[in-house]
Enzyme design. Structure first.
Site, mmCIF file in Angstrom:
data_model
loop_
_atom_site.group_PDB
_atom_site.id
_atom_site.type_symbol
_atom_site.label_atom_id
_atom_site.label_comp_id
_atom_site.label_asym_id
_atom_site.label_seq_id
_atom_site.Cartn_x
_atom_site.Cartn_y
_atom_site.Cartn_z
ATOM 1 N N ASP A 112 0.802 -1.226 0.000
ATOM 2 C CA ASP A 112 0.000 0.000 0.000
ATOM 3 C C ASP A 112 0.837 1.280 0.000
ATOM 4 O OD1 ASP A 112 -1.980 -1.879 0.329
ATOM 5 O OD2 ASP A 112 -2.920 -0.890 2.038
ATOM 6 N N HIS A 264 3.653 -2.279 3.089
ATOM 7 C CA HIS A 264 3.692 -0.961 2.456
ATOM 8 C C HIS A 264 4.951 -0.763 1.615
ATOM 9 C CE1 HIS A 264 0.786 -0.543 5.698
ATOM 10 N NE2 HIS A 264 0.274 0.477 5.042
HETATM 11 ZN ZN LIG Z 1 -2.503 3.110 3.345
#
Ligand SMILES: [Zn+2]
Length: 295
Positions: A112, A264
């Protein structure tokens, strides 16, 4: 078939909803600072209270998504199919419409908050192991790094809309505001990659609301949650090698067939995440079938 299985997986993992939801609910005080600021992202579980999914919670959530080993996919698919007409309507989940497992034995890596300057390094590692993943990208990051988005698509990874600028409260805003944000993000993605398929939506912080899920559906996107959260965003709690080791052990301990793993590639310094996946990728590939979510 695929959608039916997704439905099942989502159903099975319904119990995980409240758990993952709580991880995100207190994230409102943290804002996303953009791809180039170098400021750590509040992340999917973000928040000053540092209240991500605990290891035990993550295990419970993952366990909920994994009935009993590999045999789960087939029987559940038939069960879901027998649900009849309602099956397609609830293809993503019966309760809140959020998909939290792959619905098969496949394990999905999801990254992400990118693209970012770290994205090419992650792409290179994925390429090296011939692993496909799913990237939940932020509109302003796509605007800044369109070439990395192009690389993501070129390498065969799946795209997911993660809103225009990571507004963790977006889902509570008006329908028009939500729709405009998601559409603007999709437009920016398709500006970089014309015709790009964007079949998934992940609300920042996991703060899905019925309105956000509904609008995503109207825009052709399945709302995507997760089952494993190593909290690599939480650099207040761990840093450096400690963070790397935390990510490795969390993913090792919690990943089961059908898992959707949240990490992430953007939103802050992702060196610990990259270091962790250098170790994890070959391990995971040996133990599981790693899949890009279907488009
Ligand atoms: Zn996020």
């Amino acid at each position: 078939m695929t959608r039916t299985r997704l439905a099942l997986g989502a159903l099975i993992s319904a119990a995980a909803l409240a758990l993952t939801g709580c991880a995100a609910s207190d994230a409102s005080s943290v804002s996303w600072h953009g791809p180039s600021s170098g400021v750590v992202d509040g992340g999917e579980g973000g928040g000053t209270q540092a209240h991500p999914i605990s290891d035990s919670t993550a295990q419970a959530a993952t366990g909920a998504g994994k009935p009993s080993a590999s045999a789960s996919a087939a029987p559940s698919a038939s069960t879901s199919a027998s649900a009849g007409p309602s099956a397609s309507a609830s293809a993503t989940a019966p309760s809140d419409g959020i998909m939290r497992t792959t619905g098969t034995d496949g394990v999905a890596l999801t990254f992400d908050d990118g693209p970012s300057a770290d994205t090419p390094k992650l792409l290179a590692m994925l390429r090296q192991h011939n692993i496909k993943a799913t990237f939940c990208v932020v509109g302003v990051a796509v605007q800044e790094f369109p070439q990395y988005l192009q690389e993501i698509v070129k390498d065969g990874h799946t795209l997911c809309n993660h809103t225009w600028k990571h507004d963790e409260k977006l889902g509570k805003k008006s329908a028009d505001t939500i729709r405009a944000d998601l559409q603007r993000t999709n437009d920016e993605i398709r500006k970089a990659v014309p015709g790009a398929q964007i079949k998934y939506f992940r609300h920042p912080g996991g703060n899905f609301t019925p309105a956000a899920v509904q609008i995503a559906t109207e825009l052709g996107m399945v709302s995507l949650g997760w089952t494993v959260d190593p909290s690599d965003w939480n650099t207040k709690k761990w840093s450096g090698n400690q963070m790397t080791q935390h990510i490795i052990s969390n993913v090792r301990n919690n990943t089961k067939p059908g898992a959707v793993i949240l990490s992430h590639d953007g939103g802050g310094d992702r060196s610990a995440t990259l270091a962790a996946y250098k170790t994890l990728l070959p391990e995971l590939k040996q133990q599981f079938t790693l899949v890009a979510l279907p488009v």
